[in-house]
Design a protein around this motif. Structure first.
Motif, PDB file in Angstrom:
ATOM      1  N   VAL A 143      70.769  51.757  48.618  1.00 59.57           N
ATOM      2  CA  VAL A 143      71.989  52.313  49.860  1.00 59.57           C
ATOM      3  C   VAL A 143      71.093  53.663  50.452  1.00 59.57           C
ATOM      4  O   VAL A 143      70.585  54.186  50.502  1.00 59.57           O
ATOM      5  CB  VAL A 143      72.971  52.630  48.962  1.00 59.57           C
ATOM      6  CG1 VAL A 143      74.052  53.806  49.871  1.00 59.57           C
ATOM      7  CG2 VAL A 143      73.702  52.419  47.739  1.00 59.57           C
ATOM      8  N   ARG A 182      73.972  56.579  53.252  1.00 61.03           N
ATOM      9  CA  ARG A 182      75.918  56.011  54.121  1.00 61.03           C
ATOM     10  C   ARG A 182      76.464  56.730  53.027  1.00 61.03           C
ATOM     11  O   ARG A 182      76.803  57.100  51.686  1.00 61.03           O
ATOM     12  CB  ARG A 182      75.638  54.559  53.506  1.00 61.03           C
ATOM     13  CG  ARG A 182      77.320  53.378  53.612  1.00 61.03           C
ATOM     14  CD  ARG A 182      76.710  52.528  53.300  1.00 61.03           C
ATOM     15  NE  ARG A 182      77.517  51.211  53.505  1.00 61.03           N
ATOM     16  CZ  ARG A 182      78.048  50.694  54.510  1.00 61.03           C
ATOM     17  NH1 ARG A 182      77.578  51.141  55.852  1.00 61.03           N
ATOM     18  NH2 ARG A 182      79.449  49.701  55.302  1.00 61.03           N
ATOM     19  N   ASP A 183      78.078  56.924  53.738  1.00 64.48           N
ATOM     20  CA  ASP A 183      79.319  57.853  53.153  1.00 64.48           C
ATOM     21  C   ASP A 183      79.680  56.407  52.232  1.00 64.48           C
ATOM     22  O   ASP A 183      80.471  55.084  52.948  1.00 64.48           O
ATOM     23  CB  ASP A 183      79.874  57.552  54.480  1.00 64.48           C
ATOM     24  CG  ASP A 183      79.437  59.238  55.807  1.00 64.48           C
ATOM     25  OD1 ASP A 183      78.552  59.979  54.936  1.00 64.48           O
ATOM     26  OD2 ASP A 183      80.057  59.209  55.948  1.00 64.48           O
ATOM     27  N   TYR A 198      78.107  53.894  61.232  1.00 67.59           N
ATOM     28  CA  TYR A 198      77.122  53.344  60.591  1.00 67.59           C
ATOM     29  C   TYR A 198      76.850  52.384  61.095  1.00 67.59           C
ATOM     30  O   TYR A 198      77.674  51.092  61.257  1.00 67.59           O
ATOM     31  CB  TYR A 198      77.508  53.271  59.407  1.00 67.59           C
ATOM     32  CG  TYR A 198      76.358  53.574  58.474  1.00 67.59           C
ATOM     33  CD1 TYR A 198      75.753  54.792  57.725  1.00 67.59           C
ATOM     34  CD2 TYR A 198      76.074  52.173  58.120  1.00 67.59           C
ATOM     35  CE1 TYR A 198      74.685  54.321  56.698  1.00 67.59           C
ATOM     36  CE2 TYR A 198      74.128  52.305  57.808  1.00 67.59           C
ATOM     37  CZ  TYR A 198      74.019  52.691  56.210  1.00 67.59           C
ATOM     38  OH  TYR A 198      73.113  52.340  55.695  1.00 67.59           O
ATOM     39  N   ASN A 219      72.149  57.711  49.500  1.00 75.12           N
ATOM     40  CA  ASN A 219      71.055  57.616  49.466  1.00 75.12           C
ATOM     41  C   ASN A 219      70.516  56.785  48.173  1.00 75.12           C
ATOM     42  O   ASN A 219      71.036  57.844  46.913  1.00 75.12           O
ATOM     43  CB  ASN A 219      69.922  58.379  49.993  1.00 75.12           C
ATOM     44  CG  ASN A 219      68.856  57.623  50.881  1.00 75.12           C
ATOM     45  OD1 ASN A 219      69.094  57.513  51.628  1.00 75.12           O
ATOM     46  ND2 ASN A 219      67.916  57.613  49.510  1.00 75.12           N
ATOM     47  N   ASP A 253      76.829  60.488  53.461  1.00 75.99           N
ATOM     48  CA  ASP A 253      75.242  60.799  52.922  1.00 75.99           C
ATOM     49  C   ASP A 253      74.264  60.329  51.432  1.00 75.99           C
ATOM     50  O   ASP A 253      72.992  60.720  51.234  1.00 75.99           O
ATOM     51  CB  ASP A 253      74.451  61.757  53.607  1.00 75.99           C
ATOM     52  CG  ASP A 253      74.901  61.838  55.276  1.00 75.99           C
ATOM     53  OD1 ASP A 253      74.905  61.585  56.282  1.00 75.99           O
ATOM     54  OD2 ASP A 253      74.847  63.185  54.874  1.00 75.99           O
ATOM     55  N   LEU A 267      76.416  46.360  57.692  1.00 74.67           N
ATOM     56  CA  LEU A 267      76.800  47.550  57.382  1.00 74.67           C
ATOM     57  C   LEU A 267      77.613  48.677  58.377  1.00 74.67           C
ATOM     58  O   LEU A 267      78.272  49.371  58.628  1.00 74.67           O
ATOM     59  CB  LEU A 267      75.898  48.488  56.936  1.00 74.67           C
ATOM     60  CG  LEU A 267      74.918  47.486  55.711  1.00 74.67           C
ATOM     61  CD1 LEU A 267      74.159  48.245  55.223  1.00 74.67           C
ATOM     62  CD2 LEU A 267      76.176  46.921  54.886  1.00 74.67           C
ATOM     63  N   LEU A 269      72.889  56.516  61.800  1.00 78.36           N
ATOM     64  CA  LEU A 269      73.260  57.043  60.322  1.00 78.36           C
ATOM     65  C   LEU A 269      74.187  58.080  60.206  1.00 78.36           C
ATOM     66  O   LEU A 269      73.979  59.395  60.382  1.00 78.36           O
ATOM     67  CB  LEU A 269      72.016  57.047  59.165  1.00 78.36           C
ATOM     68  CG  LEU A 269      71.467  55.847  59.218  1.00 78.36           C
ATOM     69  CD1 LEU A 269      69.716  56.411  58.052  1.00 78.36           C
ATOM     70  CD2 LEU A 269      71.629  54.352  58.970  1.00 78.36           C
ATOM     71  N   ASN A 270      75.184  57.284  60.095  1.00 79.22           N
ATOM     72  CA  ASN A 270      76.309  58.256  60.122  1.00 79.22           C
ATOM     73  C   ASN A 270      76.977  59.370  60.923  1.00 79.22           C
ATOM     74  O   ASN A 270      76.723  60.839  61.249  1.00 79.22           O
ATOM     75  CB  ASN A 270      76.466  59.031  58.858  1.00 79.22           C
ATOM     76  CG  ASN A 270      76.764  58.267  57.614  1.00 79.22           C
ATOM     77  OD1 ASN A 270      77.616  57.329  57.899  1.00 79.22           O
ATOM     78  ND2 ASN A 270      75.868  58.232  56.978  1.00 79.22           N
ATOM     79  N   ASP A 311      73.052  49.583  60.534  1.00 83.85           N
ATOM     80  CA  ASP A 311      71.530  49.347  60.179  1.00 83.85           C
ATOM     81  C   ASP A 311      70.381  49.131  61.176  1.00 83.85           C
ATOM     82  O   ASP A 311      69.060  49.225  61.205  1.00 83.85           O
ATOM     83  CB  ASP A 311      71.872  48.130  59.441  1.00 83.85           C
ATOM     84  CG  ASP A 311      71.897  46.761  59.339  1.00 83.85           C
ATOM     85  OD1 ASP A 311      72.019  46.318  60.570  1.00 83.85           O
ATOM     86  OD2 ASP A 311      71.921  45.901  58.661  1.00 83.85           O
TER      87      ASP A 311
END
Length: 285
Positions: free
Chosen positions: A247, A250-251, A80, A204, A202, A61, A122-123, A82
């Motif tokens: 998800v 995530r953008d 990003y 989710n 972000d 990802l 995460l971003n 994972d």
């Protein structure tokens, strides 16, 4: 019997309305949130930084945009990853004329006290410091490199970018708002990028709801809404778009159908069409 859901959507009987393959009661959107004025959020990257592109050929990802901050450092915007790869994943610079990624140079991550190993991310924005004997102009590629298995989790080709000058992403976004009245850990902030695209930062969703899709409309009446296809843009089926899976913060960017206008939208919902309920929604102005 009339009924009201906790998510702020009001069901009215009768009738049952058929929308594509989904049966919906006649539903109107109950405007329960306070109104607000859409505002423009300025981009986080200075306009004079050179843009090299997004990570391609990715695994785990990986996503993010790469910029040249100055002659001795690179900047990754909203990276990003994972974190499911083995230990020892690094941002590795591949110098000119080097074809073996294993011979690349791991770069220090300034925001992480100059550590080289890439953690689950995460971003986050990262600045990568180059060693004294290397300049950005000497780098052909940046690779998210897994040394244990000798594989790339994603790369940006700086040499190609210098020759082609890729189009710089639109970074000034129009803020809409965050999801409210949520279930299944739905979260995220919605922006308008342009008339054809929405951005959810972000985003989710825990993936535990049955038959969940993104659903939006330009009128208050939900029967006029449309499915938005993410991440399966262009997917065609008599059963409609594929359903959302898990998800984690995530953008995501959503391309609207050609006959929809982001600036005319009234609402966006994470919609469960099995139980005809919203797991979270955002109201536009």
């Amino acid at each position: 019997m009339d009924g009201e859901l906790e998510c702020g959507l009001t069901f009215l009987d009768p009738p049952i309305h058929k929308l594509g393959v989904m049966l919906l009661p006649l539903v109107i959107l109950q405007l329960t949130l306070s109104s607000y004025i859409l505002s423009v959020v300025k981009g986080e990257v200075p306009s004079d930084w050179e843009y090299y592109g997004k990570f391609r050929f990715v695994q785990h990802l990986v996503q993010g945009e790469l910029y040249g901050k100055d002659s001795r450092s690179l900047f990754i915007h909203r990276f990003y990853y994972d974190g499911e790869g083995p230990p020892g994943v690094t941002f590795t610079a591949i110098p000119k004329d080097e074809t073996d990624y294993a011979q690349g140079i791991p770069l220090a991550i300034v925001e992480l006290d100059n550590q080289e190993q890439v953690p689950k991310t995460l971003n986050n924005n990262y600045t990568l410091a180059l060693p004294r004997n290397l300049r950005v102009s000497d780098v052909d590629r940046l690779v998210v490199w897994c040394s244990e298995y000798g594989v790339s989790f994603g790369r940006v080709d700086l040499r190609e970018a210098r020759n082609t000058s890729p189009k710089r992403p639109k970074t000034d976004l129009t803020l809409v708002g965050s999801f409210t009245n949520v279930e299944h850990r739905v979260a995220g902030t919605v922006y308008i990028q342009d008339r054809e695209h929405l951005v959810i930062r972000d985003f989710n969703y825990d993936g535990q709801g049955p038959s969940v899709v993104l659903y939006a409309g330009e009128e208050e009446n939900l029967k006029t809404g449309r499915f938005l296809e993410y991440p399966y843009a262009g997917y065609k089926s008599r059963l409609g778009p594929k359903r959302l899976t898990r998800v984690q913060k995530r953008d995501i960017t959503i391309r609207l159908p050609k006959d929809m206008d982001a600036f005319k939208l009234r609402w966006l919902s994470v919609w469960c069409d099995t139980f005809e309920v919203s797991f979270g929604h955002v109201e536009f102005e």
